[in-house]
Motif scaffolding. Structure first.
Motif, mmCIF file in Angstrom:
data_model
loop_
_atom_site.group_PDB
_atom_site.id
_atom_site.type_symbol
_atom_site.label_atom_id
_atom_site.label_comp_id
_atom_site.label_asym_id
_atom_site.label_seq_id
_atom_site.Cartn_x
_atom_site.Cartn_y
_atom_site.Cartn_z
ATOM 1 N N SER A 185 -13.315 8.130 46.528
ATOM 2 C CA SER A 185 -12.135 6.877 46.024
ATOM 3 C C SER A 185 -10.976 7.035 47.022
ATOM 4 O O SER A 185 -10.700 7.738 47.436
ATOM 5 C CB SER A 185 -11.647 7.028 44.432
ATOM 6 N N TYR A 186 -10.469 5.689 47.164
ATOM 7 C CA TYR A 186 -9.410 5.331 47.997
ATOM 8 C C TYR A 186 -8.428 4.341 47.088
ATOM 9 O O TYR A 186 -8.943 3.482 46.752
ATOM 10 C CB TYR A 186 -9.614 4.671 49.496
ATOM 11 N N ALA A 187 -7.096 4.724 47.016
ATOM 12 C CA ALA A 187 -6.577 3.960 46.091
ATOM 13 C C ALA A 187 -5.046 3.850 46.703
ATOM 14 O O ALA A 187 -4.698 4.516 47.564
ATOM 15 C CB ALA A 187 -6.191 4.454 44.571
ATOM 16 N N GLY A 188 -4.452 2.551 46.268
ATOM 17 C CA GLY A 188 -3.054 2.632 46.614
ATOM 18 C C GLY A 188 -2.899 1.381 47.716
ATOM 19 O O GLY A 188 -3.834 0.941 48.350
ATOM 20 N N PRO A 189 -1.510 1.692 48.679
ATOM 21 C CA PRO A 189 -1.564 0.609 49.806
ATOM 22 C C PRO A 189 -2.498 0.823 50.964
ATOM 23 O O PRO A 189 -2.878 1.934 51.157
ATOM 24 C CB PRO A 189 -0.188 0.673 50.166
ATOM 25 N N ASN A 190 -3.052 -0.244 51.498
ATOM 26 C CA ASN A 190 -4.263 -0.144 52.391
ATOM 27 C C ASN A 190 -5.391 0.546 52.101
ATOM 28 O O ASN A 190 -5.950 1.179 53.056
ATOM 29 C CB ASN A 190 -3.571 0.443 53.832
ATOM 30 N N ALA A 191 -5.739 0.440 50.744
ATOM 31 C CA ALA A 191 -6.933 1.191 50.486
ATOM 32 C C ALA A 191 -8.205 0.664 51.248
ATOM 33 O O ALA A 191 -9.241 1.448 51.391
ATOM 34 C CB ALA A 191 -6.933 1.073 48.864
ATOM 35 N N ALA A 192 -8.228 -0.749 51.034
ATOM 36 C CA ALA A 192 -9.552 -1.301 51.851
ATOM 37 C C ALA A 192 -9.809 -0.996 53.381
ATOM 38 O O ALA A 192 -10.889 -0.446 53.645
ATOM 39 C CB ALA A 192 -9.327 -2.786 51.855
ATOM 40 N N ALA A 193 -8.645 -0.951 54.030
ATOM 41 C CA ALA A 193 -8.867 -0.514 55.237
ATOM 42 C C ALA A 193 -9.221 1.033 55.373
ATOM 43 O O ALA A 193 -10.139 1.652 56.343
ATOM 44 C CB ALA A 193 -7.286 -0.627 56.119
ATOM 45 N N ARG A 194 -8.616 1.962 54.525
ATOM 46 C CA ARG A 194 -8.999 3.486 54.621
ATOM 47 C C ARG A 194 -10.520 3.785 54.170
ATOM 48 O O ARG A 194 -11.190 4.342 54.728
ATOM 49 C CB ARG A 194 -7.851 4.203 53.681
ATOM 50 N N ALA A 195 -10.738 2.848 53.344
ATOM 51 C CA ALA A 195 -12.386 2.728 52.723
ATOM 52 C C ALA A 195 -13.242 2.480 53.963
ATOM 53 O O ALA A 195 -14.144 2.961 54.136
ATOM 54 C CB ALA A 195 -12.283 1.926 51.444
ATOM 55 N N TYR B 159 -12.349 14.784 52.716
ATOM 56 C CA TYR B 159 -11.317 15.135 52.307
ATOM 57 C C TYR B 159 -10.157 15.701 53.290
ATOM 58 O O TYR B 159 -8.895 15.270 52.831
ATOM 59 C CB TYR B 159 -11.815 16.612 51.677
ATOM 60 N N VAL B 160 -10.447 16.339 54.197
ATOM 61 C CA VAL B 160 -9.580 16.770 55.177
ATOM 62 C C VAL B 160 -9.684 15.979 56.536
ATOM 63 O O VAL B 160 -8.743 16.024 57.381
ATOM 64 C CB VAL B 160 -9.177 18.305 55.357
ATOM 65 N N ALA B 161 -10.889 15.551 56.960
ATOM 66 C CA ALA B 161 -11.271 15.019 58.171
ATOM 67 C C ALA B 161 -11.270 13.568 58.279
ATOM 68 O O ALA B 161 -12.267 12.881 59.197
ATOM 69 C CB ALA B 161 -12.456 15.824 58.766
ATOM 70 N N GLY B 162 -10.844 12.926 57.089
ATOM 71 C CA GLY B 162 -11.071 11.533 56.959
ATOM 72 C C GLY B 162 -9.743 10.544 56.788
ATOM 73 O O GLY B 162 -8.638 11.288 56.824
ATOM 74 N N PRO B 163 -9.832 9.377 56.279
ATOM 75 C CA PRO B 163 -8.416 8.703 56.122
ATOM 76 C C PRO B 163 -7.728 9.538 54.777
ATOM 77 O O PRO B 163 -8.086 9.845 54.202
ATOM 78 C CB PRO B 163 -9.094 7.420 55.385
ATOM 79 N N ALA B 164 -6.608 9.075 54.705
ATOM 80 C CA ALA B 164 -5.705 9.709 53.878
ATOM 81 C C ALA B 164 -6.002 9.260 52.553
ATOM 82 O O ALA B 164 -6.579 8.185 52.331
ATOM 83 C CB ALA B 164 -4.148 9.224 54.150
ATOM 84 N N GLY B 165 -5.846 10.149 51.569
ATOM 85 C CA GLY B 165 -5.649 9.744 50.294
ATOM 86 C C GLY B 165 -7.189 9.681 49.513
ATOM 87 O O GLY B 165 -7.488 9.145 48.379
ATOM 88 N N GLY B 166 -8.367 10.114 50.173
ATOM 89 C CA GLY B 166 -9.521 10.339 49.412
ATOM 90 C C GLY B 166 -9.524 11.388 48.515
ATOM 91 O O GLY B 166 -9.162 12.341 48.825
ATOM 92 N N GLY B 167 -10.243 10.922 47.389
ATOM 93 C CA GLY B 167 -10.378 12.006 46.413
ATOM 94 C C GLY B 167 -11.600 11.756 45.231
ATOM 95 O O GLY B 167 -12.390 10.488 45.423
ATOM 96 N N GLY B 168 -11.745 12.526 44.604
ATOM 97 C CA GLY B 168 -12.594 12.231 43.456
ATOM 98 C C GLY B 168 -14.133 12.303 43.875
ATOM 99 O O GLY B 168 -14.887 11.516 43.520
#
Length: 456
Positions: free
Chosen positions: A332-342, A418-427
């Protein structure tokens, strides 16, 4: 002397159906005073293959895991009211199912219950892999030599009727044609001749309308604003009131939710029908082109006009084979700019998998933006990212492969985000499943030997 009317209630339309939904049906059957039967249809092709795998792991397993949950709420009342149960709970282990049902009945104080086991559908040892490949209808899967998990013929209603003739309170089958669960009780109760094609067709039609449980009483039919159905949280399961000549009323218990009307019955009438003039079953070739439906009252639809032709010379069989592995992982990616991080997460995983396992197909879905109608990592997904400003996204990655290591590699790459990707990924969730593929064969009847065993 045979009765004028027989009532058949549906307690389940698939293995995962709601436990307890048959209670209202059984109450209505008991109150009717007519000879009554309760059927549970729980055996899809994939369900049977998984049951075969379960039995290979554990000899006492292999019957429907939902059996006890579905039967326990109604078993005592059925036995005390003379309502006889017919079901394909047996799956890959009908004898195991019968033993477990006998134990349940004994726990409820019914030690003398008669349980019949219908067998003969399992083709193991009767036909070789080469024999089955030669009989495959499409000739596309079995010739590859993959390990066969199961091969089961679709039996008809005759052994079910025989089991009831021999006094069974409960009939447990493996693979039978779904409509046979209702046709067997009707032939038993009315004494229909197996060559009376019009009546056999009528009974098969009743079974077809009941086989998916509450689909015909509004469940799968519902589409808010277009096809509104009342009180689906208390959906009533269907009952067929069948006359000796095969005419029937489809209804449901009074006071339950859902609806039975011309629209719901028409939808189920056409469900999985390839040729309306020639619906092939083990017992009859059913022609529904002349079927007449009449609204006979609130939640009551009269059904008549089925036409029958002599049964086919062969039986359908489903053969399930090993088909590699399915790997699925989500983040999951949530919050500002979530679509770009996904979008970046999709790009990272796809690029790395292309290096590590070239040619392995990867599907990436963004649930809520582009999934069911998406084109994986193509243009439609890109447009969805650009057009949507959502700040709450779930990305799903999946692959199918005969190579377990390649499938597991995808799971590891997603977890590494979790650690090698975009910020804020979880779950993150990850899952690896062995895959099964199924093929259809046409088997000469002489290769199938039906059996009926009544316990005790």
């Amino acid at each position: 002397m045979s009765p004028q009317t027989v009532h058949i209630g549906a307690g389940a339309g698939f293995a995962g159906d709601r436990a307890g939904s048959a209670v209202a049906v059984v109450d209505a059957l008991a109150a009717s005073g007519a000879p009554s039967f309760l059927i549970f249809e729980t055996l899809a092709e994939r369900t049977l293959a998984l049951a075969q795998l379960d039995r290979q792991r554990e000899a006492e397993a292999g019957y429907s895991p939902s059996m006890l949950a579905l039967v326990e709420p109604v078993l005592a009342k059925c036995l005390t009211s003379g309502i006889r149960i017919v079901s394909n709970f047996g799956a890959a282990n009908p004898h195991g199912a019968a033993k477990r049902l006998a134990a349940l009945a004994a726990d409820l104080g019914f030690s003398a219950v008669k349980i019949a086991v219908v067998g003969g559908d399992d083709l193991t040892g009767r036909l070789s892999a080469a024999d089955l490949a030669a009989r495959e209808t499409e000739r596309t899967l079995l010739s590859a030599g993959s390990r066969i998990i199961s091969a089961n013929a679709y039996l008809g209603a005759r052994p079910i009727a025989e089991a009831l003739d021999r006094g069974a309170d409960i009939v447990v089958t493996g693979r039978v044609a779904d409509p046979a669960l209702a046709l067997g009780p009707l032939v038993h109760a009315f004494g229909w001749d197996w060559n009376d094609w019009s009546r056999i067709a009528a009974g098969t039609l009743v079974g077809h309308l009941l086989e998916c449980g509450p689909q015909v009483s509004g469940g799968y039919f519902a589409d808010p604003g277009y096809k509104d159905v009342p009180d689906l949280a208390d959906l009533g399961y269907p009952i067929a009131e069948v006359a000796r000549d095969g005419r029937a009323i489809i209804t449901k218990p009074a006071g339950t939710g859902g609806c039975v009307d011309l629209r719901t019955v028409k939808e189920q009438l056409l469900y999985e029908i390839h040729d309306p003039a020639a619906y092939l079953t083990p017992d009859v070739v059913l022609d529904i082109t002349g079927v007449e439906l009449v609204q006979a009252g609130p939640d009551r639809v009269a059904v008549s006009g089925a036409i029958g032709h002599p049964r086919p010379d062969s039986l359908k069989a489903t053969v399930c084979i090993e088909s590699g592995f399915l790997a699925e992982a989500e983040i999951s990616y949530a919050g500002p700019n979530a679509a770009a991080r996904a979008r970046l997460a999709v790009r990272i995983v796809c690029e790395r998998m292309a290096r590590r396992h070239p040619g392995l197909p990867i599907r990436a879905d963004v649930i809520g933006l582009c999934s069911v109608f998406g084109d994986s990592t193509g243009a439609m997904l890109a447009r969805a990212f650009e057009a949507d400003g959502s700040d709450d996204l779930r990305v799903r990655f999946a692959t199918r492969s005969p190579d377990r290591r390649a499938a597991e590699c995808l799971l590891a790459e997603v977890e590494a985000l979790y650690v090698a990707g975009p910020a804020g990924g979880g779950g993150i969730r990850r899952h690896l499943l062995p895959q099964l593929a199924s093929a259809s064969c046409l088997i000469e009847r002489e290769h199938v030997q039906e059996t009926v065993e009544v316990m005790p």
